[in-house]
Scaffold this motif. Structure first.
Motif, short mmCIF file in Angstrom:
data_model
loop_
_atom_site.label_atom_id
_atom_site.label_comp_id
_atom_site.label_asym_id
_atom_site.label_seq_id
_atom_site.Cartn_x
_atom_site.Cartn_y
_atom_site.Cartn_z
N GLY A 1 7.72 2.21 6.96
CA GLY A 1 8.66 1.07 6.91
C GLY A 1 9.34 0.86 5.57
N PRO A 2 8.56 0.58 4.51
CA PRO A 2 9.18 0.21 3.23
C PRO A 2 10.18 1.24 2.67
N LEU A 3 9.98 2.51 3.01
CA LEU A 3 10.87 3.55 2.49
C LEU A 3 12.34 3.29 2.83
N LEU B 1 0.86 -1.18 0.00
CA LEU B 1 0.00 0.00 0.00
C LEU B 1 0.90 1.23 0.00
N ALA B 2 0.75 2.07 -1.00
CA ALA B 2 1.61 3.25 -1.09
C ALA B 2 1.45 4.13 0.15
N GLY B 3 0.25 4.13 0.73
CA GLY B 3 0.01 4.94 1.93
C GLY B 3 0.81 4.47 3.14
N GLU B 4 1.36 3.26 3.07
CA GLU B 4 2.16 2.72 4.17
C GLU B 4 3.65 2.94 3.95
N MET B 5 4.01 3.54 2.82
CA MET B 5 5.43 3.65 2.45
C MET B 5 6.31 4.21 3.56
N LYS B 6 5.83 5.30 4.16
CA LYS B 6 6.66 5.97 5.17
C LYS B 6 6.71 5.20 6.48
#
Ligand code: UD1
Ligand code: M6R
Length: 365
Positions: free
Chosen positions: A260-262, A253-258
């Motif tokens: 962790g995944p970033l 989910l792009a909204g979760e990027m910040k």
């Protein structure tokens, strides 16, 4: 029979203009929707307190793609259940629920056990399956056959797009008593009629996807960021890449990027960002900016003509796709990713139609 194709997966990807046509045949009637298998049950479904979607793998992802438009067109809250997880938790299912079981084969053990569980709990059980006469089709109270034609490749492709279209018709049929959404429904129905033509259009990206695959063939991992209508596209694209190309891939989910995944972003890790036109477009533009400022290696999927809007300085690779009604866009957007997974598999030398350790229909728990 594969005809002129090298593999069933390839044939089934290219067959989608036809399989989608057969999914809709006889069901778009006089500007409305006619689903023979549901018409006697629409009133009960409209009265239900909740719709629970239940499936595994690609069928779960198709239901996830349907969730936003089912909520929008019916006003009924939708919850999602991976069949095995529902069973593990013995999660609550009530008499007032409509439980919708999605399965290409109609024989997946986890999905059938979840069906037994929902039947015991008194829910109205609806099937969405490709297989007439399957256990799912026989044991559900009612349902919709997706009529995509027999699917042979272990990686589900044409069934996924037909499942989404079948659920779109289902949402339109359930919501057809609402006057306030008439114009929206008309627009979606017209989008459905032109969908096969737009699918033929997007299939012309085959050569581009082969070239993209050759640039990714040695990557260890591939991330796919989506949101809104295309969160499911991200999960399904990544599932195709991992199951056939045997490459690690995650849909996020792009909204979760910040959240962790970033931290993973660097100049080597390829990231596909889905940024076709819909209400989330400007949010995806800012995701792209943030990834570029961390020197991310981006491949952006956007609507035709939007290359400079998504990537002003030309530093990302762009996949331009035809724009269709926003809620049907997942049907278009998955196709370049199916093609990418296919070409990656061929280039990496793996078995396309019979991936390592997998079976077409998972009949054991
Ligand atoms: C049906 C016929 C189709 C015919 C059409 C003409 C079948 C299988 N379908 O299609 O050949 O052209 O009428 O009017 O004979 N069902 C379930 N669970 C499921 C899927 C379906 O219970 O998971 C039930 C439906 O509620 C329905 C029946 O199976 O009673 C057939 O479903 P479907 O093929 O989707 O119905 P039609 O599109 O009306
Ligand atoms: O037959 P089903 O739709 O119930 O199958 C569910 C999954 O096993 C299936 O979608 C699996 O994830 C596929 N290999 C995906 O391509």
């Amino acid at each position: 029979k594969k005809g002129s194709y090298d593999h069933f997966m390839q044939k089934e990807i290219h067959e989608q203009p036809h399989s989608l046509t057969t999914t809709m045949r006889g069901r778009l009637k006089d500007g409305g929707i006619l689903l023979g298998g549901l018409k006697e049950h629409l009133r009960t479904i409209r009265r239900s307190r909740r719709v629970v979607f239940i499936g595994c793998g690609t069928s779960y992802n198709a239901a996830l793609a349907a969730r936003p438009f089912v909520e929008e067109l019916t006003g009924i809250p939708v919850t999602m259940e991976v069949a095995s997880d529902l069973l593990d938790r013995q999660g609550p299912i009530y008499r007032e629920d409509t439980a919708v079981f999605v399965s290409q084969s109609g024989e997946t053990a986890d999905t059938l056990l979840a069906l037994d569980y929902a039947l015991e709990n008194g829910a109205l059980c609806v099937g969405v399956t490709n297989t007439v006469g399957s256990t799912l089709s026989r044991r559900t109270h009612c349902g919709v056959h997706i009529n995509a034609g027999c699917e042979i490749g272990v990686a589900s492709t044409k069934a996924y797009t037909s499942q989404i279209v079948a659920m779109a018709m289902m949402a339109l049929a359930i919501g057809s008593d609402q006057i306030s959404t008439q114009a929206r429904r008309d627009a979606i129905i017209s989008g459905l009629s032109s969908l096969p033509r737009n699918v033929s259009e997007v299939l012309k990206l085959d050569v581009d996807m082969k070239e993209l695959a050759s640039s990714l063939v040695d990557s260890e991992s591939l991330l796919v960021f989506g949101r809104g209508y295309n969160y499911a596209t991200a999960l399904e694209g990544a599932l195709k890449v991992k199951e056939v190309a045997l490459m690690h891939s995650e849909g996020m989910l792009a909204g979760e990027m910040k959240h962790g995944p970033l931290a993973l972003v660097d100049e080597n890790l390829p990231i596909i960002v889905i940024a076709t036109r819909d209400a989330c477009f400007s949010k995806q533009q800012s995701v792209i900016q943030q990834l570029l400022s961390r020197k991310g290696r981006l491949i952006v999927m956007c609507s035709k003509g939007d290359a400079s809007a998504v990537c002003p300085n030309g530093s990302c690779r762009v996949i331009e796709v035809p724009e269709v009604a926003d809620c049907l866009q997942p049907v278009i957007n998955i196709i370049p990713l199916q093609l990418l997974a296919y070409h990656l598999t061929v280039l990496r030398g793996f078995d396309v139609d019979q991936p390592r350790n997998l079976a077409k229909s998972v009949t054991t728990q």
